[in-house]
Every structure is written in C-alpha cells, then in structure tokens.
Design a protein around this motif. Structure first.
Motif, PDB file in Angstrom:
ATOM      1  N   MET A   1      -2.461   8.676   7.836  1.00 55.28           N
ATOM      2  CA  MET A   1      -1.281   8.565   6.965  1.00 55.28           C
ATOM      3  C   MET A   1      -1.736   8.507   5.506  1.00 55.28           C
ATOM      4  O   MET A   1      -2.722   7.856   5.188  1.00 55.28           O
ATOM      5  CB  MET A   1      -0.511   7.286   7.322  1.00 55.28           C
ATOM      6  N   THR A   2      -1.028   9.232   4.637  1.00 52.32           N
ATOM      7  CA  THR A   2      -1.372   9.070   3.218  1.00 52.32           C
ATOM      8  C   THR A   2      -0.348   8.128   2.587  1.00 52.32           C
ATOM      9  O   THR A   2       0.853   8.232   2.836  1.00 52.32           O
ATOM     10  CB  THR A   2      -1.337  10.423   2.460  1.00 52.32           C
ATOM     11  N   PHE A   3      -0.867   7.213   1.799  1.00 51.48           N
ATOM     12  CA  PHE A   3       0.002   6.215   1.172  1.00 51.48           C
ATOM     13  C   PHE A   3       0.302   6.649  -0.250  1.00 51.48           C
ATOM     14  O   PHE A   3      -0.535   7.268  -0.898  1.00 51.48           O
ATOM     15  CB  PHE A   3      -0.704   4.858   1.136  1.00 51.48           C
ATOM     16  N   ARG A   4       1.479   6.261  -0.711  1.00 50.82           N
ATOM     17  CA  ARG A   4       1.801   6.492  -2.124  1.00 50.82           C
ATOM     18  C   ARG A   4       0.803   5.684  -2.963  1.00 50.82           C
ATOM     19  O   ARG A   4       0.520   4.520  -2.636  1.00 50.82           O
ATOM     20  CB  ARG A   4       3.240   6.022  -2.387  1.00 50.82           C
ATOM     21  N   ALA A   5       0.238   6.329  -4.001  1.00 53.56           N
ATOM     22  CA  ALA A   5      -0.793   5.650  -4.808  1.00 53.56           C
ATOM     23  C   ALA A   5      -0.262   4.317  -5.320  1.00 53.56           C
ATOM     24  O   ALA A   5       0.879   4.222  -5.779  1.00 53.56           O
ATOM     25  CB  ALA A   5      -1.198   6.539  -5.972  1.00 53.56           C
ATOM     26  N   ASN A   6      -1.082   3.318  -5.198  1.00 59.81           N
ATOM     27  CA  ASN A   6      -0.750   1.981  -5.704  1.00 59.81           C
ATOM     28  C   ASN A   6       0.439   1.310  -5.003  1.00 59.81           C
ATOM     29  O   ASN A   6       0.954   0.295  -5.475  1.00 59.81           O
ATOM     30  CB  ASN A   6      -0.517   2.024  -7.216  1.00 59.81           C
ATOM     31  N   SER A   7       0.910   1.877  -3.895  1.00 53.72           N
ATOM     32  CA  SER A   7       1.983   1.211  -3.140  1.00 53.72           C
ATOM     33  C   SER A   7       1.408  -0.030  -2.473  1.00 53.72           C
ATOM     34  O   SER A   7       0.192  -0.129  -2.292  1.00 53.72           O
ATOM     35  CB  SER A   7       2.525   2.153  -2.068  1.00 53.72           C
ATOM     36  N   PRO A   8       2.263  -0.995  -2.069  1.00 58.15           N
ATOM     37  CA  PRO A   8       1.749  -2.161  -1.337  1.00 58.15           C
ATOM     38  C   PRO A   8       0.958  -1.733  -0.104  1.00 58.15           C
ATOM     39  O   PRO A   8      -0.035  -2.354   0.234  1.00 58.15           O
ATOM     40  CB  PRO A   8       3.022  -2.916  -0.946  1.00 58.15           C
ATOM     41  N   HIS A   9       1.412  -0.650   0.564  1.00 61.15           N
ATOM     42  CA  HIS A   9       0.710  -0.183   1.766  1.00 61.15           C
ATOM     43  C   HIS A   9      -0.710   0.261   1.425  1.00 61.15           C
ATOM     44  O   HIS A   9      -1.664  -0.089   2.116  1.00 61.15           O
ATOM     45  CB  HIS A   9       1.487   0.963   2.429  1.00 61.15           C
ATOM     46  N   ALA A  10      -0.833   1.021   0.344  1.00 64.60           N
ATOM     47  CA  ALA A  10      -2.154   1.518  -0.060  1.00 64.60           C
ATOM     48  C   ALA A  10      -3.049   0.356  -0.462  1.00 64.60           C
ATOM     49  O   ALA A  10      -4.221   0.295  -0.095  1.00 64.60           O
ATOM     50  CB  ALA A  10      -2.001   2.497  -1.221  1.00 64.60           C
ATOM     51  N   ARG A  11      -2.501  -0.602  -1.196  1.00 65.97           N
ATOM     52  CA  ARG A  11      -3.310  -1.723  -1.678  1.00 65.97           C
ATOM     53  C   ARG A  11      -3.727  -2.626  -0.519  1.00 65.97           C
ATOM     54  O   ARG A  11      -4.843  -3.125  -0.477  1.00 65.97           O
ATOM     55  CB  ARG A  11      -2.549  -2.504  -2.753  1.00 65.97           C
ATOM     56  N   ASP A  12      -2.818  -2.802   0.417  1.00 71.55           N
ATOM     57  CA  ASP A  12      -3.167  -3.630   1.574  1.00 71.55           C
ATOM     58  C   ASP A  12      -4.267  -2.959   2.395  1.00 71.55           C
ATOM     59  O   ASP A  12      -5.262  -3.596   2.758  1.00 71.55           O
ATOM     60  CB  ASP A  12      -1.931  -3.862   2.456  1.00 71.55           C
ATOM     61  N   ALA A  13      -4.082  -1.670   2.682  1.00 69.53           N
ATOM     62  CA  ALA A  13      -5.082  -0.947   3.491  1.00 69.53           C
ATOM     63  C   ALA A  13      -6.442  -0.965   2.796  1.00 69.53           C
ATOM     64  O   ALA A  13      -7.478  -1.067   3.445  1.00 69.53           O
ATOM     65  CB  ALA A  13      -4.612   0.488   3.730  1.00 69.53           C
ATOM     66  N   ALA A  14      -6.432  -0.927   1.474  1.00 65.49           N
ATOM     67  CA  ALA A  14      -7.704  -0.859   0.742  1.00 65.49           C
ATOM     68  C   ALA A  14      -8.375  -2.225   0.610  1.00 65.49           C
ATOM     69  O   ALA A  14      -9.593  -2.327   0.669  1.00 65.49           O
ATOM     70  CB  ALA A  14      -7.450  -0.262  -0.645  1.00 65.49           C
ATOM     71  N   HIS A  15      -7.598  -3.296   0.437  1.00 68.96           N
ATOM     72  CA  HIS A  15      -8.198  -4.548  -0.055  1.00 68.96           C
ATOM     73  C   HIS A  15      -7.987  -5.782   0.806  1.00 68.96           C
ATOM     74  O   HIS A  15      -8.458  -6.855   0.447  1.00 68.96           O
ATOM     75  CB  HIS A  15      -7.666  -4.840  -1.475  1.00 68.96           C
ATOM     76  N   HIS A  16      -7.277  -5.654   1.898  1.00 68.09           N
ATOM     77  CA  HIS A  16      -6.972  -6.864   2.664  1.00 68.09           C
ATOM     78  C   HIS A  16      -7.635  -6.783   4.034  1.00 68.09           C
ATOM     79  O   HIS A  16      -7.300  -5.914   4.827  1.00 68.09           O
ATOM     80  CB  HIS A  16      -5.435  -6.975   2.787  1.00 68.09           C
ATOM     81  N   LEU A  17      -8.575  -7.702   4.272  1.00 65.39           N
ATOM     82  CA  LEU A  17      -9.198  -7.797   5.604  1.00 65.39           C
ATOM     83  C   LEU A  17      -8.283  -8.654   6.473  1.00 65.39           C
ATOM     84  O   LEU A  17      -8.124  -9.853   6.222  1.00 65.39           O
ATOM     85  CB  LEU A  17     -10.597  -8.420   5.496  1.00 65.39           C
ATOM     86  N   HIS A  18      -7.642  -8.020   7.444  1.00 65.87           N
ATOM     87  CA  HIS A  18      -6.618  -8.708   8.240  1.00 65.87           C
ATOM     88  C   HIS A  18      -7.205  -9.431   9.439  1.00 65.87           C
ATOM     89  O   HIS A  18      -8.114  -8.902  10.086  1.00 65.87           O
ATOM     90  CB  HIS A  18      -5.604  -7.695   8.782  1.00 65.87           C
ATOM     91  N   PRO A  19      -6.652 -10.595   9.785  1.00 66.62           N
ATOM     92  CA  PRO A  19      -7.059 -11.265  11.014  1.00 66.62           C
ATOM     93  C   PRO A  19      -6.571 -10.490  12.242  1.00 66.62           C
ATOM     94  O   PRO A  19      -5.491  -9.867  12.179  1.00 66.62           O
ATOM     95  CB  PRO A  19      -6.367 -12.629  10.928  1.00 66.62           C
ATOM     96  N   TYR A  20      -7.338 -10.537  13.315  1.00 66.92           N
ATOM     97  CA  TYR A  20      -6.952  -9.934  14.599  1.00 66.92           C
ATOM     98  C   TYR A  20      -6.299  -8.556  14.420  1.00 66.92           C
ATOM     99  O   TYR A  20      -5.181  -8.317  14.888  1.00 66.92           O
ATOM    100  CB  TYR A  20      -6.001 -10.868  15.361  1.00 66.92           C
ATOM    101  N   THR A  21      -6.996  -7.691  13.702  1.00 72.30           N
ATOM    102  CA  THR A  21      -6.478  -6.345  13.432  1.00 72.30           C
ATOM    103  C   THR A  21      -7.626  -5.354  13.570  1.00 72.30           C
ATOM    104  O   THR A  21      -8.750  -5.671  13.148  1.00 72.30           O
ATOM    105  CB  THR A  21      -5.923  -6.301  11.975  1.00 72.30           C
ATOM    106  N   ASN A  22      -7.361  -4.206  14.154  1.00 67.65           N
ATOM    107  CA  ASN A  22      -8.380  -3.151  14.207  1.00 67.65           C
ATOM    108  C   ASN A  22      -8.477  -2.548  12.801  1.00 67.65           C
ATOM    109  O   ASN A  22      -7.596  -1.807  12.362  1.00 67.65           O
ATOM    110  CB  ASN A  22      -7.966  -2.088  15.235  1.00 67.65           C
ATOM    111  N   MET A  23      -9.538  -2.903  12.084  1.00 66.14           N
ATOM    112  CA  MET A  23      -9.598  -2.572  10.661  1.00 66.14           C
ATOM    113  C   MET A  23      -9.812  -1.077  10.417  1.00 66.14           C
ATOM    114  O   MET A  23      -9.377  -0.568   9.376  1.00 66.14           O
ATOM    115  CB  MET A  23     -10.669  -3.414   9.957  1.00 66.14           C
ATOM    116  N   ALA A  24     -10.460  -0.396  11.348  1.00 64.08           N
ATOM    117  CA  ALA A  24     -10.627   1.051  11.168  1.00 64.08           C
ATOM    118  C   ALA A  24      -9.250   1.712  11.247  1.00 64.08           C
ATOM    119  O   ALA A  24      -8.882   2.541  10.395  1.00 64.08           O
ATOM    120  CB  ALA A  24     -11.562   1.605  12.228  1.00 64.08           C
TER     121      ALA A  24
END
Ligand SMILES: Cc1ncc(COP(=O)(O)O)c(C=O)c1O
Length: 460
Positions: A1-24
């Motif tokens: 999926m491509t995220f809109r630049a600087n959207s919350p989705h893009a920023r989360d995918a780039a910078h947030h290490l999530h608990p109990y989540t397949n990070m790849a």
C-alpha cells in the motif's frame, strides 16, 4: 500500500514499533487508526463504527465514554497531578483505593496492596515477593515458580517467563531459570478418551506433583494461574481442577498466585473470579478493569501471612527495596476509585449475571456451526474455537491463519474481536453491554464465521 506523504498512516508505518504486530507487514499495510469511542463502540479515522468485542485488550469494562472517569481524572490533575509513595509518603486517592480493595478482597486474610502500572509489572512483583518471602524465611533454595502452558501473565522478562505461549518467547531468551510450565488444563484437547473432566483435573494435579518431585520440592516456591486462561484461548478450569491443585500446593508448602488481570472486577459476575471458583490465593494480581482502563494502574494484593514476613524483612534490611516512580500515582488511583464506585452504584455484577444468560445462549448456539469445534466461557467472556475436523477435534494448520482471516472479516462487518491461540476467537465486551448489543455482536460473528467457512476454508 502506498501512503499519502506525511499522513498519520505513513508516519506510523515509518516510526512506530508496535507491540504484538508483524512489523514487516505493518510497514506495508500501515495502522488501523481508532479515533474515538462511545459506549461499547469505537470509531476509526474514516468514521466507521465497530462494536469493541474485546473491550480493547479485555479492559475497557465501562466502555469508551464514561464522563465520571474523565471528571475524576481532571479533578485529581487539578489538585495534585503527581506524587509518589516512596519512603512513607502517601496520597489520599491511593490510600482510599488500597483501603477499598482490602475491604472488598475476595478472601479475608488479604492485608496490603502494592501498586504498579501494568499487569506485567504486577506479576514481576509477585515473583520478587515470593523470592523475598522465602529468603526472609531462611530457605533461599525455594525459588521455582510453576505456570501453565497456554497461560498469559505479561511481558517483562520475569512475567514473560511465566507466560506459556511460544510467540512471547521467540528470540527473547525466555523463560529464565527457575520458571517451569505444567499441563494446560484444556479438557477438550488434552482429556483422554473415556476420561471424565474430574479425572482429567486430577491428572493435571498429578502431573504438577510429579514435576515438583522431579525438581525437588524444597526448590519449589509457587504456582501462578489465571482463574480461566485468557489469551491462551479463554479456557475455564475443568471441574475439580483448583481443588486438586490446592492439595498439591499445600503438601509442598507452595504459594498460590491468582492472576485476576482479566477476570477481576466482575468479568465472571462476581467482583473476583477467586469467589466464582472458590480459590484460596496467597497473592492476587489485579489490573485492567480496576480503572476500566481509563488510566494505567495495576497491583498485587498480599495476604497477611506474606505481609508479616515482609515486615520481618524490613527489620533485617531496612526498607522493602522495590517500587515504581508511578506506582500508586494519584490520578489513576482516583480514576480506579471512581470506577469502583460506578460498579457499586450500577450493581454491575447483577447486570453481568443478567446479560450473561443471553451471551451464554448465543455462544452455545454457535457450537452447532460446522466450523466451530468448541465454545466456552463464563460471565461475559467467551471463546469460539474454529476447527478443521469437528469429530476428531483437529485444528487447522496455524499457517492458514483461519481465525485471523475470520477476525478481519468481522472487522469489515463492524465487530472487533481477537484471534487467539488455536484459532479461537475471543469475546470479552465491555460489561455495560445490553442484551440487544449482545445479539448484534453475535449476529456479526455468525455472519463472519459463515463467510470464513464458505469463502476461505473451502479453498484450503
Ligand atoms: C492474565 C493476564 N495477566 C497479565 C497481563 C499483562 O498485563 P499488562 O499487559 O498490563 O502488562 C495480561 C494482559 O493481557 C493478562 O491477560
């Protein structure tokens, strides 16, 4: 999926290490953002509404818009936004909460509460207390702690050593030394042909006893259990289980720690599941619905027998050398106290006992579905296990991810519930749920299971 630049989705995918989540996967698909809540419902950032069928993470007992809890937090923030409880300091909301909890404890001999910020920290503290207790009593070799395969007790190094689920151990170098796992008490899978539930429970206790004898009883300190296994698949104890286990613990002078992190505060209809199952714990872990999850607070309830030994320890070492900066923080304590007042005023236990009839009825009906091997539950918690072969009780290959597929379908249809171990769908809605909302929840669930059966399982 491509995220809109600087959207919350893009920023989360780039910078947030999530608990109990397949990070790849997460970097590719991004987050599902939940933006607001109302009653038992949450709404995502597209405005789509969902029934929160797991009360978040088994915790938002009063739903997502209880104004009294907001006001309690606000009032305390305005009065004293922070203070600690180290070195004889105390704050009023924390005193009130500790006093309330001990006065409403499920067994008479509970004496003290030690506050933490999470269930994991509380279980970590349980281990420290058990070790401290045995050191003070002059038996430093008595340290081994038994938990069950399938148990969930959290994720600190020590708590995840108690947890008996492989996905919490992978590549983390746990369990640590002195932690052992015993038989998962799931009759449906582990009961033998012709074995009664009672006989299975006795066999679980015999297995534990043999493990204690093999380890050396003088080295065995405690046994920890959830009253029903939660994340391990919502598994209530088989008939006679805790009675049989208690005999073994008494015989080898071992402590019983009951982890009420999910079960505490009316999930089973009683304030504690310790009452529901007539348990005799020396130590109890509490969290989650303690504050209805509005702010993080958890704790350990300590019996007088142990509290007395802690006092002896202080005579030897001075202070009890453990504590968290935010343990017993006045703001979550005020919110937890308000939560308890709301439960009492609403008679939430009576409400749970009433609506749990509808919950149990709908759960039982689902048992007839060709994809459902077993349904199980108590009060307002349930598990629906999806199986490949109903007659022989055979699960799907975990790689097929049947329950996660079904859970995604439920999300599409407006219900958030949780795929657990062994393709079990977990349900644990906010305690304020009504009969009508229980029907709505099960209607979606049924539809999702039907679609999973027809559109996915048939292709495997
Ligand atoms: C039974 C049980 N114990 C302990 C924990 C850990 O609690 P926390 O996530 O607050 O650390 C959980 C979390 O779900 C739990 O279900």
């Amino acid at each position: 999926m491509t995220f809109r630049a600087n959207s919350p989705h893009a920023r989360d995918a780039a910078h947030h290490l999530h608990p109990y989540t397949n990070m790849a996967d997460h970097e590719a698909i991004g987050p599902h953002i939940i933006s607001r809540g109302e009653g038992i419902y949450v709404f995502d950032d597209d405005g789509k509404r969902y029934i929160e069928g797991l009360a978040g993470l088994w915790c938002a007992a009063l739903g997502f818009s209880e104004k009294r809890l907001v006001e309690a937090a606000h009032k305390q923030l305005d009065t004293l936004p922070y203070y600690h409880n180290f070195a004889h300091k105390a704050c009023e909301p924390t005193i009130e909460l500790a006093d309330y909890l001990i006065n409403h404890a499920p067994c008479e001999d509970m004496a003290k509460v030690f506050f933490t910020n999470s269930g994991s920290e509380a279980n970590d503290t349980q281990i420290k207390i058990v070790w401290y207790y045995n050191n003070i009593l002059g038996r430093p070799e008595k340290k081994k702690i038994f938990a069950r395969t399938g148990a969930y007790h959290g994720i600190t190094l020590a708590a995840s050593s108690l947890t008996g689920l492989q996905y919490t151990h992978n590549a983390f170098d746990v369990p640590l030394k002195n932690f052992l796992h015993t038989q998962c008490p799931h009759y449906y899978h582990h009961g033998e042909d012709g074995e009664s539930e009672l006989a299975f429970a006795k066999r679980c206790a015999d297995i534990l006893e043999q493990q204690i004898l093999d380890a050396g009883p003088e080295t065995c300190a405690a046994f920890i259990a959830e009253p029903f296994l939660g994340a391990g698949g919502v598994i209530p104890p088989p008939q006679g289980y805790f009675e049989a286990i208690q005999i073994v613990l008494d015989k080898y002078d071992m402590l019983l720690i009951i982890d009420e992190v999910i079960s505490g505060f009316y999930r089973t209809g009683n304030r504690f599941a310790t009452q529901t199952y007539n348990l005799k714990p020396d130590l109890i872990t509490i969290a989650k619905a303690l504050s209805a999850a509005y702010l993080p607070i958890a704790g350990v309830m300590i019996s007088k027998k142990i509290s007395d030994v802690i006092n002896q320890g202080s005579k030897k070492y001075g202070m009890f050398g453990t504590g968290y900066t935010y343990g017993g923080h006045p703001v979550p304590a005020a919110v937890a106290m308000e939560t308890q007042k709301i439960y009492d005023e609403m008679n939430i236990g009576d409400h749970v006992n009433m609506v749990s009839h509808r919950f149990a009825e709908r759960l039982k009906q689902l048992g007839g579905h060709p994809l459902v091997g077993e349904t199980r539950g108590i009060g307002l918690i349930g598990g629906i296990e999806l199986v490949r072969d109903k007659t022989d009780r055979v699960n799907f290959d975990p790689q097929h991810k049947v329950a996660p597929w079904c859970a995604n379908k439920m999300t599409e249809l407006g219900l958030i519930a949780r795929p657990l171990f062994n393709d079990t769908i977990g349900l644990c809605p906010p305690l304020i749920i009504t009969d009508q909302q229980i029907d709505d929840m099960f209607d979606i669930l049924e539809q999702a299971i039907d679609i999973t059966h027809k559109d996915y399982v048939s292709t495997l």
